[in-house]
Design a protein around this motif. Structure first.
Motif, PDB file in Angstrom:
ATOM      1  N   GLY A 210       4.041  -3.076  -7.462  1.00 38.14           N
ATOM      2  CA  GLY A 210       2.681  -3.522  -7.124  1.00 38.14           C
ATOM      3  C   GLY A 210       1.587  -2.784  -8.284  1.00 38.14           C
TER       4      GLY A 210
ATOM      5  N   ASN B 257       3.336 -10.937   3.898  1.00 41.15           N
ATOM      6  CA  ASN B 257       2.538 -11.248   2.632  1.00 41.15           C
ATOM      7  C   ASN B 257       2.608 -12.338   2.157  1.00 41.15           C
ATOM      8  OD1 ASN B 257       1.822  -8.103   1.813  1.00 41.15           O
ATOM      9  ND2 ASN B 257       4.296  -8.184   1.724  1.00 41.15           N
TER      10      ASN B 257
ATOM     11  N   SER C  12      -7.513 -10.621   0.977  1.00 37.24           N
ATOM     12  CA  SER C  12      -6.601  -9.043   0.169  1.00 37.24           C
ATOM     13  C   SER C  12      -5.896  -9.682  -0.677  1.00 37.24           C
ATOM     14  CB  SER C  12      -6.127  -7.948   0.489  1.00 37.24           C
ATOM     15  OG  SER C  12      -7.129  -7.453   1.116  1.00 37.24           O
TER      16      SER C  12
ATOM     17  N   TRP D 196      -2.272  -9.544  -3.097  1.00 38.64           N
ATOM     18  CA  TRP D 196      -1.136  -8.531  -4.189  1.00 38.64           C
ATOM     19  C   TRP D 196      -1.235  -9.186  -5.025  1.00 38.64           C
ATOM     20  CZ3 TRP D 196      -0.935  -3.133  -4.817  1.00 38.64           C
ATOM     21  CH2 TRP D 196      -1.417  -2.332  -2.845  1.00 38.64           C
TER      22      TRP D 196
ATOM     23  N   GLU E 134       0.603  -0.842   0.015  1.00 34.23           N
ATOM     24  CA  GLU E 134       0.046   0.181  -0.212  1.00 34.23           C
ATOM     25  C   GLU E 134       1.017   1.052   0.219  1.00 34.23           C
ATOM     26  OE1 GLU E 134      -2.877   0.142  -0.360  1.00 34.23           O
ATOM     27  OE2 GLU E 134      -4.213  -1.539   0.447  1.00 34.23           O
TER      28      GLU E 134
ATOM     29  N   LYS F 131       4.835   0.691  -4.070  1.00 37.59           N
ATOM     30  CA  LYS F 131       3.935  -0.074  -4.785  1.00 37.59           C
ATOM     31  C   LYS F 131       4.777  -0.291  -6.190  1.00 37.59           C
ATOM     32  CE  LYS F 131      -1.112   1.270  -4.911  1.00 37.59           C
ATOM     33  NZ  LYS F 131      -2.216   2.179  -5.553  1.00 37.59           N
TER      34      LYS F 131
ATOM     35  N   SER G 172      -2.193  -4.036  -8.473  1.00 38.91           N
ATOM     36  CA  SER G 172      -3.550  -4.373  -7.861  1.00 38.91           C
ATOM     37  C   SER G 172      -3.263  -4.967  -7.156  1.00 38.91           C
ATOM     38  CB  SER G 172      -3.760  -4.187  -8.690  1.00 38.91           C
ATOM     39  OG  SER G 172      -4.301  -5.867  -9.964  1.00 38.91           O
ATOM     40  N   LYS G 173      -4.579  -4.197  -6.016  1.00 35.88           N
ATOM     41  CA  LYS G 173      -5.173  -5.368  -5.027  1.00 35.88           C
ATOM     42  C   LYS G 173      -6.526  -5.828  -5.350  1.00 35.88           C
ATOM     43  CE  LYS G 173      -6.427  -3.627  -1.391  1.00 35.88           C
ATOM     44  NZ  LYS G 173      -5.930  -2.815  -0.270  1.00 35.88           N
ATOM     45  N   LYS G 174      -7.010  -7.435  -4.991  1.00 38.85           N
ATOM     46  CA  LYS G 174      -8.102  -7.356  -5.450  1.00 38.85           C
ATOM     47  C   LYS G 174      -8.295  -8.444  -4.351  1.00 38.85           C
ATOM     48  CE  LYS G 174     -11.115 -10.396  -8.934  1.00 38.85           C
ATOM     49  NZ  LYS G 174     -10.676 -10.860  -9.726  1.00 38.85           N
ATOM     50  N   GLU G 175      -9.794  -8.372  -4.012  1.00 37.72           N
ATOM     51  CA  GLU G 175     -10.799  -8.856  -2.467  1.00 37.72           C
ATOM     52  C   GLU G 175     -11.132 -10.044  -3.581  1.00 37.72           C
ATOM     53  OE1 GLU G 175      -9.718  -7.750   0.028  1.00 37.72           O
ATOM     54  OE2 GLU G 175      -8.972  -5.789  -0.753  1.00 37.72           O
TER      55      GLU G 175
ATOM     56  N   TYR H  80       1.454 -13.570  -6.322  1.00 37.89           N
ATOM     57  CA  TYR H  80       0.633 -13.112  -6.097  1.00 37.89           C
ATOM     58  C   TYR H  80       0.647 -13.457  -4.477  1.00 37.89           C
ATOM     59  CZ  TYR H  80      -1.765 -12.545 -10.502  1.00 37.89           C
ATOM     60  OH  TYR H  80      -1.931 -12.770 -12.279  1.00 37.89           O
TER      61      TYR H  80
ATOM     62  N   LYS I 254      -2.648 -11.277   0.991  1.00 38.93           N
ATOM     63  CA  LYS I 254      -2.014  -9.815   2.899  1.00 38.93           C
ATOM     64  C   LYS I 254      -2.688 -10.682   4.390  1.00 38.93           C
ATOM     65  CE  LYS I 254      -0.565  -6.948   4.592  1.00 38.93           C
ATOM     66  NZ  LYS I 254       0.481  -6.100   4.969  1.00 38.93           N
TER      67      LYS I 254
END
Length: 273
Positions: free
Chosen positions: A194, A241, A208, A210, A172, A175, A196-199, A233, A236
Motif C-alpha cells: 500500500g 475498498n 480516500s 489507496w 492503514e 501496508k 500511499s493514500k490520497k484525499e 487504486y 475507501k
C-alpha cells in the motif's frame, strides 16, 4: 498510392492521439469518483455487490468488459459458502470474427474466507473451449485439479478470492503483505504494498483512495511465466475498498481496467446516491 498511405497513417495517428487524450481524461481519479458516486452509478443493494469494468489494451484501445460480483451465501454439498463470480467478454473491434467469453465462480469457506471450489469456463465462437474445476483442501495442504493432486501453501487464494481479500483489507494497518495464490497447478507469491493514500474533494465530500502495488511471481520454475506487476487504486467506502482503476504489465502486454458501474451494499443499508 503514397498519398493514400500517408492519409491512412495520419488518420490512424490522429485516432491514437484522440484516444490518448480521452483515456487520460477518463482516468483522472476525480473523474472516476464523480461518475461513480455522484451520478447514480453507485447504489447500495444490501450486502451483495456487482462491479463492472472496461478493459483496455495499452491504456488506449477498449478490448473487453468484465464484471465481478459477490453473490452472498449459497448451499453447496451440504455446507454454506460465499459465492464470487467473474465474467469477461471480448469487445475488441475484431471480436465479431471469433467472439470469446470467460467465467469464473469461486466458493469461499465463510469462517476462513479461503477458496473451497473454483470453476472456470472459456467459450470461443459459441463453443466451450475449456472447462475446469478445482477443489481446495486448505487444512490438508493440497488441491485437486482435473483429478490430479497438487501441493498448496497455507492460506492459498485464487484470483477471485484474492480480489475479495483486497476489498476487505485494512491498508492503514497492513501496508505490506505476502499472500499465496494457486488457481491451476503452480504456487505463486503475491506481494502487496500500500504505497500511499490520497484525499479527493468532490462537492461537499472527501474521498480516500489507496494506491496499491501488486506483484505476482511463480515460486518455482520459470518465475516470469504468467507474472504480473500492477498498480491498483482503491476507493475507501465504509468497510470496503472499491477497485476504481488498475494498470498491469502482463505476459499479454500492458492492460488496464476502469470501473464503469458499481452496485454495493453496506451492512444492509439501501440508500441510493
Amino acid at each position: 498510392m503514397k498519398k493514400l498511405f500517408k492519409l491512412i497513417f495520419f488518420v490512424f495517428l490522429g485516432l491514437i492521439i484522440v484516444l490518448a487524450i480521452r483515456e487520460s481524461y477518463e482516468n483522472r481519479m476525480e473523474r472516476i469518483i464523480q461518475k461513480i458516486v455522484t451520478r447514480k452509478k453507485f447504489k447500495e443493494v444490501d450486502e451483495k455487490f456487482v462491479l463492472d469494468f472496461q478493459v483496455n489494451y495499452l491504456n488506449l484501445f477498449p478490448i473487453g468488459k468484465a464484471s465481478y460480483a459477490f453473490e452472498g451465501a449459497v448451499e453447496r454439498e451440504g455446507r454454506y459458502l460465499y459465492q464470487l463470480k467473474m465474467t469477461a467478454e471480448d469487445k475488441s473491434i475484431l471480436s465479431w470474427l471469433k467472439p470469446a467469453k470467460a467465467m469464473m465462480i469461486s466458493y469461499l469457506d465463510i469462517s476462513e474466507m479461503l477458496p473451497a471450489y473454483l470453476f472456470t469456463e472459456i467459450e470461443v465462437d459459441g463453443k466451450i473451449k475449456e472447462k475446469k474445476g478445482v477443489v481446495y483442501y486448505q487444512e490438508q495442504g493440497y488441491m485437486l485439479s482435473e483429478g490430479k493432486r497438487y501441493l498448496i501453501l497455507p492460506s492459498t487464494y485464487e484470483p477471485l478470492s484474492l480480489v475479495f481479500y483486497l476489498m476487505q483489507m485494512d491498508f492503514e494497518l497492513y501496508k505490506s503483505k505476502e499472500l499465496n495464490l494457486n488457481s491451476n497447478q503452480s504456487n505463486y507469491r503475491v506481494n502487496l504494498d500500500g504505497q500511499s493514500k490520497k484525499e479527493y474533494k468532490i462537492g461537499n465530500n472527501t474521498y480516500s483512495v489507496w494506491e496499491v502495488d501488486i506483484s505476482v511471481r511463480r515460486r518455482k520454475g520459470d518465475v516470469m511465466r504468467h507474472s504480473l506487476e500492477a498498480k491498483v487504486y482503491f476507493l475507501k467506502w465504509g468497510n470496503k475498498n472499491i477497485p476504481l482503476l488498475g494498470k498491469a504489465f502482463t505476459n499479454l502486454g500492458f492492460l488496464s481496467f476502469r470501473i464503469k458501474n458499481c452496485l454495493i451494499g453496506l451492512m444492509g443499508n439501501q440508500n441510493e446516491f
